[in-house]
Design a protein around this motif. Structure first.
Motif, PDB file in Angstrom:
ATOM      1  N   ALA A  37     -37.458   0.909  20.844  1.00 41.54           N
ATOM      2  CA  ALA A  37     -37.476   1.822  21.602  1.00 41.54           C
ATOM      3  C   ALA A  37     -36.295   3.188  20.764  1.00 41.54           C
ATOM      4  CB  ALA A  37     -36.243   2.209  23.041  1.00 41.54           C
ATOM      5  N   SER A  38     -37.160   4.470  21.073  1.00 43.11           N
ATOM      6  CA  SER A  38     -35.619   5.364  20.574  1.00 43.11           C
ATOM      7  C   SER A  38     -34.410   6.185  20.583  1.00 43.11           C
ATOM      8  CB  SER A  38     -36.676   6.556  19.780  1.00 43.11           C
ATOM      9  OG  SER A  38     -37.995   6.782  19.115  1.00 43.11           O
ATOM     10  N   ALA A  67     -30.357  14.421  18.312  1.00 48.25           N
ATOM     11  CA  ALA A  67     -31.960  13.818  17.662  1.00 48.25           C
ATOM     12  C   ALA A  67     -32.025  12.697  18.525  1.00 48.25           C
ATOM     13  CB  ALA A  67     -31.106  13.399  16.080  1.00 48.25           C
ATOM     14  N   VAL A  68     -33.304  12.556  18.603  1.00 47.10           N
ATOM     15  CA  VAL A  68     -34.549  12.020  18.349  1.00 47.10           C
ATOM     16  C   VAL A  68     -34.869  10.556  17.226  1.00 47.10           C
ATOM     17  CG1 VAL A  68     -36.596  10.551  19.655  1.00 47.10           C
ATOM     18  CG2 VAL A  68     -35.877  12.743  20.275  1.00 47.10           C
ATOM     19  N   VAL A  69     -34.210   9.535  16.984  1.00 47.05           N
ATOM     20  CA  VAL A  69     -34.026   8.630  16.687  1.00 47.05           C
ATOM     21  C   VAL A  69     -34.106   7.239  16.888  1.00 47.05           C
ATOM     22  CG1 VAL A  69     -32.234  10.026  14.745  1.00 47.05           C
ATOM     23  CG2 VAL A  69     -31.865   8.017  16.456  1.00 47.05           C
ATOM     24  N   THR A  70     -34.777   6.076  16.310  1.00 44.43           N
ATOM     25  CA  THR A  70     -34.523   4.953  16.555  1.00 44.43           C
ATOM     26  C   THR A  70     -33.018   3.936  16.984  1.00 44.43           C
ATOM     27  OG1 THR A  70     -34.435   3.989  14.372  1.00 44.43           O
ATOM     28  CG2 THR A  70     -36.872   3.922  14.965  1.00 44.43           C
ATOM     29  N   ALA A  71     -33.385   3.603  18.144  1.00 50.77           N
ATOM     30  CA  ALA A  71     -31.977   2.855  18.404  1.00 50.77           C
ATOM     31  C   ALA A  71     -31.457   2.184  17.320  1.00 50.77           C
ATOM     32  CB  ALA A  71     -32.237   1.204  19.486  1.00 50.77           C
ATOM     33  N   SER A  72     -31.836   1.041  16.204  1.00 46.45           N
ATOM     34  CA  SER A  72     -31.031   0.445  15.144  1.00 46.45           C
ATOM     35  C   SER A  72     -30.797   1.325  14.196  1.00 46.45           C
ATOM     36  CB  SER A  72     -32.724  -0.311  14.475  1.00 46.45           C
ATOM     37  OG  SER A  72     -33.451   0.345  13.897  1.00 46.45           O
ATOM     38  N   SER A  73     -31.298   2.906  13.680  1.00 46.65           N
ATOM     39  CA  SER A  73     -30.972   3.767  13.139  1.00 46.65           C
ATOM     40  C   SER A  73     -29.552   4.333  13.886  1.00 46.65           C
ATOM     41  CB  SER A  73     -31.330   5.064  12.911  1.00 46.65           C
ATOM     42  OG  SER A  73     -32.699   4.319  12.702  1.00 46.65           O
ATOM     43  N   ALA A  74     -29.607   4.062  15.338  1.00 46.44           N
ATOM     44  CA  ALA A  74     -28.059   5.271  15.660  1.00 46.44           C
ATOM     45  C   ALA A  74     -26.902   4.298  16.021  1.00 46.44           C
ATOM     46  CB  ALA A  74     -28.461   5.690  17.126  1.00 46.44           C
ATOM     47  N   ILE A  80     -27.416   9.765  24.952  1.00 46.99           N
ATOM     48  CA  ILE A  80     -27.756   9.899  26.557  1.00 46.99           C
ATOM     49  C   ILE A  80     -29.182   9.405  27.214  1.00 46.99           C
ATOM     50  CG2 ILE A  80     -25.995  11.993  26.281  1.00 46.99           C
ATOM     51  CD1 ILE A  80     -29.004  13.412  25.939  1.00 46.99           C
ATOM     52  N   ALA A  81     -29.787   8.877  26.221  1.00 47.74           N
ATOM     53  CA  ALA A  81     -31.073   8.300  27.436  1.00 47.74           C
ATOM     54  C   ALA A  81     -32.062   7.493  25.913  1.00 47.74           C
ATOM     55  CB  ALA A  81     -31.473   9.638  27.502  1.00 47.74           C
ATOM     56  N   THR A  82     -32.815   7.128  26.944  1.00 49.68           N
ATOM     57  CA  THR A  82     -33.798   6.086  25.816  1.00 49.68           C
ATOM     58  C   THR A  82     -35.034   5.713  26.349  1.00 49.68           C
ATOM     59  OG1 THR A  82     -34.733   3.957  25.368  1.00 49.68           O
ATOM     60  CG2 THR A  82     -33.516   4.198  27.318  1.00 49.68           C
ATOM     61  N   THR A  83     -35.874   6.183  25.330  1.00 48.82           N
ATOM     62  CA  THR A  83     -36.965   6.804  25.424  1.00 48.82           C
ATOM     63  C   THR A  83     -37.896   4.426  25.608  1.00 48.82           C
ATOM     64  OG1 THR A  83     -38.299   6.507  23.781  1.00 48.82           O
ATOM     65  CG2 THR A  83     -37.162   8.560  23.783  1.00 48.82           C
ATOM     66  N   GLN A 136     -41.661   2.687  18.930  1.00 51.74           N
ATOM     67  CA  GLN A 136     -42.446   2.519  18.251  1.00 51.74           C
ATOM     68  C   GLN A 136     -42.842   0.967  17.277  1.00 51.74           C
ATOM     69  OE1 GLN A 136     -40.260   5.569  15.077  1.00 51.74           O
ATOM     70  NE2 GLN A 136     -39.755   3.663  14.244  1.00 51.74           N
ATOM     71  N   TRP A 137     -43.630   0.330  17.244  1.00 52.80           N
ATOM     72  CA  TRP A 137     -43.674  -0.446  15.669  1.00 52.80           C
ATOM     73  C   TRP A 137     -43.435  -0.619  14.366  1.00 52.80           C
ATOM     74  CZ3 TRP A 137     -47.251  -0.155  12.058  1.00 52.80           C
ATOM     75  CH2 TRP A 137     -48.601   1.318  12.833  1.00 52.80           C
ATOM     76  N   HIS A 138     -43.066  -1.902  14.181  1.00 55.64           N
ATOM     77  CA  HIS A 138     -43.032  -2.141  12.350  1.00 55.64           C
ATOM     78  C   HIS A 138     -43.807  -2.925  12.191  1.00 55.64           C
ATOM     79  CE1 HIS A 138     -38.632   0.618  13.952  1.00 55.64           C
ATOM     80  NE2 HIS A 138     -39.002   1.354  12.449  1.00 55.64           N
ATOM     81  N   GLY A 139     -44.603  -2.638  11.186  1.00 53.15           N
ATOM     82  CA  GLY A 139     -44.936  -3.891  10.663  1.00 53.15           C
ATOM     83  C   GLY A 139     -45.099  -3.200   8.810  1.00 53.15           C
ATOM     84  N   LEU A 140     -45.814  -4.429   8.190  1.00 51.37           N
ATOM     85  CA  LEU A 140     -46.380  -4.442   6.847  1.00 51.37           C
ATOM     86  C   LEU A 140     -47.125  -4.584   6.436  1.00 51.37           C
ATOM     87  CD1 LEU A 140     -43.691  -7.229   6.231  1.00 51.37           C
ATOM     88  CD2 LEU A 140     -43.603  -4.999   4.725  1.00 51.37           C
ATOM     89  N   LEU A 141     -48.402  -3.199   5.556  1.00 49.86           N
ATOM     90  CA  LEU A 141     -49.662  -3.375   5.351  1.00 49.86           C
ATOM     91  C   LEU A 141     -49.606  -3.869   3.852  1.00 49.86           C
ATOM     92  CD1 LEU A 141     -50.417  -0.035   6.153  1.00 49.86           C
ATOM     93  CD2 LEU A 141     -50.478  -2.551   7.522  1.00 49.86           C
TER      94      LEU A 141
END
Length: 331
Positions: free
Chosen positions: A134-135, A210-217, A229-232, A258-263
């Protein structure tokens, strides 16, 4: 003489196989891939150091290296919402030594960027979808904004509410635009080259939110430099159960993860794809790894390559409709 010939032939065949292994060639799945133990695996990350995509790639890379002995190098190629790094991997040799770590921005970009010098639909193969995250909406620790309604009140004031995101066309940019549209308020987008720089800008007071990923914050929240102040997310996050969702704060049904993956480059043999998928799945079957990623806000998905490919195609269509409705276009 007649009995010794078969033994000699068998010895020659065995020796040939040993020499191949000694040269660093190894089996991947059911076919011989051009993987070499004396060459590193390079994971290209489409965003700068410090963001969620980068942190995930480094965690997975370190685990792969420790378990397999294969040297893993993480290279950051930020810019254009991930398009610069994607183009580099699209043009890379499909020899099994280059993978691309992406997030949902990869599926959003075709609907946002009019001119791409690679084909997101044809130039890659899906390898592994790690999971979703989540962000969060973050503000400086000293900010007067304590909940979403405070931010909306600021947005309704005489000037638009400036918000930083992880870049043009990213899920975080999309979330901010959807919030502005859903609340009929004026927001001014300030794109950064990744979630890491965006959350640092908030901590430094350069932008009010800012709207950022939870892991970044998470690191800067733990250090007391920013607060959320909120999560998406569709539901409250396990690591911050006191943090309300956007939906709880006046926008029922709002949810964006959002998803995270490898290509891999499109020409990579299926056997090599299977090899890296199995290696990554092995890392994520580890309970300690699962707990570490869940603590950073990830919900593990661990889809097959085929399932991940289907998700990417479906999201490209879904996000194209969303970006068109928001009139988000980049030259």
């Amino acid at each position: 003489m007649s009995k010794s010939a078969p033994r000699r032939k068998g010895w020659v065949l065995w020796t040939g196989a040993a020499l191949l292994l000694a040269a660093g060639l190894w089996q991947a799945g059911t076919g011989m891939a051009s993987l070499r133990k004396d060459r590193p695996l390079t994971i290209v990350v489409t965003f700068p150091p410090g963001g969620g995509t980068d942190l995930l790639a480094r965690k997975l890379g370190a685990a792969l290296q420790a378990r397999t002995g294969q040297t893993v190098v993480v290279e950051n190629r930020p810019g254009a919402s991930g398009n610069i790094g994607a183009r580099e991997v699209a043009q890379a040799p499909a020899d099994g030594h280059t993978l691309l770590m992406v997030n949902s921005a990869f599926a959003i970009n075709p609907g946002v960027y009019r001119q791409l010098d690679f084909d997101p639909r044809k130039d890659f193969k899906a390898v592994f979808n790690v999971g979703t995250i989540a962000s969060v909406l973050v503000v400086p620790q000293t900010s007067a904004l304590w909940q979403l309604s405070d931010a909306l009140a600021m947005a309704r004031a005489s000037r638009p509410l400036a918000f930083a995101s992880c870049g043009n066309g990213t899920p975080q940019h999309l979330a901010g635009e959807m919030l502005a549209q859903g609340t009929d308020t004026a927001w001014q987008h300030v794109p950064y080259k990744g979630c890491g720089p965006a959350v640092l800008a908030v901590a430094a007071g350069q932008v009010p939110m800012a709207v950022v990923t939870a892991s970044s914050a998470a690191p800067l929240m733990a250090a007391g430099r920013v607060r959320a102040i909120a999560t998406t997310a569709p539901a409250r996050l396990a690591q911050w159960p006191e943090l309300p969702t956007v939906a709880e704060q006046g926008l029922p049904g709002f949810a964006l993860e959002q998803w995270h993956g490898l290509l891999a480059p499109a020409g990579m043999p299926d056997a090599t794809i299977q090899h890296w998928h199995a290696a990554l799945r092995q890392q994520l079957d580890d309970p300690d790894m699962q707990l570490a990623l869940q603590a950073q806000g990830y919900t593990l998905v661990m889809q097959s390559a085929a399932e991940f490919a289907a998700l990417i195609q479906a999201d490209m269509e879904r996000y194209a409709a969303t970006t068109q409705s928001l009139d988000l276009q980049m030259d």
